[in-house]
Design an enzyme around this catalytic site. Structure first.
Site, PDB file in Angstrom:
ATOM      1  CG  ASP A   1      -0.600  -2.124  -5.697  1.00  0.00           C
ATOM      2  OD1 ASP A   1      -1.375  -1.960  -4.745  1.00  0.00           O
ATOM      3  OD2 ASP A   1       0.594  -1.781  -5.649  1.00  0.00           O
TER       4      ASP A   1
ATOM      5  CB  SER B   1       0.214  -1.786  -0.815  1.00  0.00           C
ATOM      6  OG  SER B   1      -0.391  -1.056  -1.861  1.00  0.00           O
TER       7      SER B   1
ATOM      8  CD  GLN C   1      -3.553  -2.623  -2.070  1.00  0.00           C
ATOM      9  OE1 GLN C   1      -3.976  -1.501  -2.271  1.00  0.00           O
ATOM     10  NE2 GLN C   1      -2.667  -3.215  -2.860  1.00  0.00           N
TER      11      GLN C   1
END
Length: 291
Positions: A208, A232, A282
């Protein structure tokens, strides 16, 4: 501002963050590092949720995929409660659903699937040809060039050694060229235990860190003042082959689409010898500052 916690000391702190307290058979509790951040880092809560789910599964079954949604910003000043629901235990697969909660409300939802090791068809595409991690700038090298960014890094432990082959998303557009691929070497900057679940959780944490940079790099945009803020929205990760997160892996990232205030990013992870170990996808919320 002092020097950030680095190396094995930072890795040991990450391991403490991932070492959840077990409340009962299906409930766990985790803490966040007290570093002054306004919200919990998404990779942290995803990694902790995977720890919680994995502790309810036979250790012989290894995680091969996870899908998570970031529902609310996490509060780093209070513990996070993780509630695990056992969806299925079959002959080869186990599926778990984990909900992370604070103040009685969900902040993160995750489903994860675990599998007994099997033999089968095996193929993958080649890794891109890039310089070795020793031949690209370290984060310390970047911060020497951009000392105004040093305070932000000093505020957080640096458990992951991140080496950009292109340039970080916070480098001003005038100092870099737009790029279709954002490529980064990464490794946990210390030694991890041999437990495959810990390596999967550490990889989840690291996955991430830079993925949404690939959306900005296409447009020559920048994080922060004069550019874009983001968060996110969801995160998916597939683990294809055995790996160690404390050994170098190449994170090859690109963005196939951006629109509607959102950007989609796709990443592939390769070991130094070219094995494709994991893939990530993502979507993030991206808004121009002041827009």
């Amino acid at each position: 501002m002092g020097e950030p916690l680095r190396g094995q000391a930072a890795v040991d702190q990450l391991l403490e963050v991932l070492d959840l307290k077990q409340i009962d058979a299906a409930t766990f509790q985790g803490e966040s590092p007290q570093v002054g951040a306004q919200r919990v880092f998404g990779g942290q809560v995803a990694g902790q949720a995977l720890v919680a789910a994995g502790r309810t599964v036979d250790p012989a079954r290894l995680v091969h995929s996870l899908h998570g949604y970031f529902v609310r910003a996490g509060d780093p000043t209070v513990p996070i409660d993780f509630h695990v629901e056992s969806i299925r235990d079959g002959r080869s697969f186990s599926v778990r659903r984990c909900t992370a909660q604070q103040h009685g409300r969900a902040i993160f939802l995750m489903s994860a699937s675990f599998q007994l090791t099997e033999e089968g068809l095996d193929h993958h595409g080649p890794a891109p040809e890039v310089p070795a991690p020793e031949d690209v700038p370290t984060m310390a090298d970047w911060l020497e060039r951009y000392p105004d960014r040093a305070a932000a890094f000093a505020a957080s432990p640096q458990a992951v050694d991140v080496r950009y082959i292109n340039s970080p998303g916070w480098v001003q557009p005038g100092d870099r060229d737009p790029a279709v691929h954002q490529r980064v070497w990464m490794r946990i900057d210390g030694r991890l235990p041999d437990d495959p679940l810990i390596h999967a959780c550490a990889l989840t944490y690291a996955s991430d860190l830079s993925l949404l940079d690939s959306v900005l790099s296409i447009h020559g945009e920048v994080w922060g003042p004069g550019g874009v803020i983001g968060a996110s929205l969801d995160h998916a990760l597939w683990m294809h082959r055995p790996f160690r997160a404390d050994e170098w892996f190449l994170y090859d990232q690109t963005s196939p689409s951006a629109g509607g205030g959102r950007g989609l990013a796709v990443g592939r992870m390769f070991t130094r010898d070219g094995r494709h170990i994991a893939s990530a996808v993502q979507e993030g919320l991206l808004r121009r500052i002041g827009g």
